[in-house]
Design a protein around this motif. Structure first.
Motif, PDB file in Angstrom:
ATOM      1  N   PRO A   1     -15.024   9.569  50.190  1.00 45.07           N
ATOM      2  CA  PRO A   1     -14.423  10.160  51.187  1.00 45.07           C
ATOM      3  C   PRO A   1     -14.130   8.977  51.554  1.00 45.07           C
ATOM      4  N   PHE A   2     -12.026   8.997  51.975  1.00 48.06           N
ATOM      5  CA  PHE A   2     -11.270   7.813  52.403  1.00 48.06           C
ATOM      6  C   PHE A   2     -11.584   7.216  54.203  1.00 48.06           C
TER       7      PHE A   2
ATOM      8  N   LYS B   1      -9.103  15.271  55.245  1.00 48.78           N
ATOM      9  CA  LYS B   1      -9.940  15.259  54.659  1.00 48.78           C
ATOM     10  C   LYS B   1      -9.911  15.706  53.595  1.00 48.78           C
ATOM     11  N   ASN B   2      -9.091  15.920  53.074  1.00 53.10           N
ATOM     12  CA  ASN B   2      -8.914  15.596  51.094  1.00 53.10           C
ATOM     13  C   ASN B   2      -8.509  14.259  50.994  1.00 53.10           C
TER      14      ASN B   2
ATOM     15  N   GLY C   1      -0.916  24.674  45.181  1.00 52.24           N
ATOM     16  CA  GLY C   1      -1.957  25.368  45.327  1.00 52.24           C
ATOM     17  C   GLY C   1      -2.914  25.865  44.283  1.00 52.24           C
ATOM     18  N   ALA C   2      -2.341  25.670  42.727  1.00 49.06           N
ATOM     19  CA  ALA C   2      -2.652  25.491  41.692  1.00 49.06           C
ATOM     20  C   ALA C   2      -4.188  25.367  41.014  1.00 49.06           C
ATOM     21  N   THR C   3      -4.554  24.028  41.753  1.00 51.39           N
ATOM     22  CA  THR C   3      -5.340  23.257  41.365  1.00 51.39           C
ATOM     23  C   THR C   3      -5.978  22.379  42.822  1.00 51.39           C
ATOM     24  N   ALA C   4      -7.302  22.073  43.018  1.00 51.05           N
ATOM     25  CA  ALA C   4      -7.891  22.255  43.786  1.00 51.05           C
ATOM     26  C   ALA C   4      -7.725  20.315  44.440  1.00 51.05           C
ATOM     27  N   TRP C   5      -8.425  19.594  45.461  1.00 52.77           N
ATOM     28  CA  TRP C   5      -8.112  18.229  45.085  1.00 52.77           C
ATOM     29  C   TRP C   5      -9.590  17.415  44.488  1.00 52.77           C
TER      30      TRP C   5
END
Length: 166
Positions: free
Chosen positions: A160-161, A24-25, A99-103
């Protein structure tokens, strides 16, 4: 001599990575011109970009202007984009996986970088040069710039892909 070892399985990191890599990302980035009319050509700006990319004979078969191909997308933008995606986004991707940056931040940064590359390519493209007649009309020799509208209205959409490309 007897050696005893205990192995403990820790799946916390794996579960976190699975969440980060959730399909979903996945997004698609589209770069181009949507819904904007070119102020002097009176056609969609995407059409003007295509004319510049591929060349065009305007007017009737007995006269008119010839716009030579200026493949700024295929030969200018695309190699720079491939280079950016291939090498330049590695640190940002690592930041997402840690986990330091969001998608969302990753895609927003990538989108801005692609927009900058396209705008820089349009600004810097100089081959073939404008004809002497066009230079006289425009007052300068910059083949992809007339008003700056095509360069200034480049957009990147993050969508969205899907298997069909977004």
């Amino acid at each position: 001599m007897k050696i005893v070892a205990t192995i403990k399985e820790d799946r916390k990191g794996l579960e976190k990575l699975k969440k980060i890599l959730d399909p979903k990302n996945s997004k698609t980035l589209r770069i181009g011109w949507w819904g904007k009319m070119h102020p002097t050509a009176k056609v969609p700006t995407a059409t003007v970009a295509a004319w510049n990319e591929e060349g065009r004979v305007a007017g009737s078969k007995f006269g008119g202007a010839t716009i030579p191909p200026r493949p700024f997308i295929r030969l200018g933008f695309t190699p720079k984009m491939v280079s950016l995606v291939g090498r330049g986004s590695g640190q940002q991707l690592e930041s997402v996986l840690n986990g330091a940056t969001a998608w969302e931040g990753f895609y927003d940064n990538l989108a801005q970088s692609l927009k900058n590359i396209m705008q820089d390519t349009i600004t810097e493209w100089d081959t073939p040069p404008n004809s002497p007649a066009t230079r006289r009309l425009k007052g300068f020799n910059d083949p992809l710039i007339e008003t700056g509208h095509m360069r200034d209205t480049v957009e990147v959409k993050v969508v969205p892909f899907t298997k069909r490309g977004g």
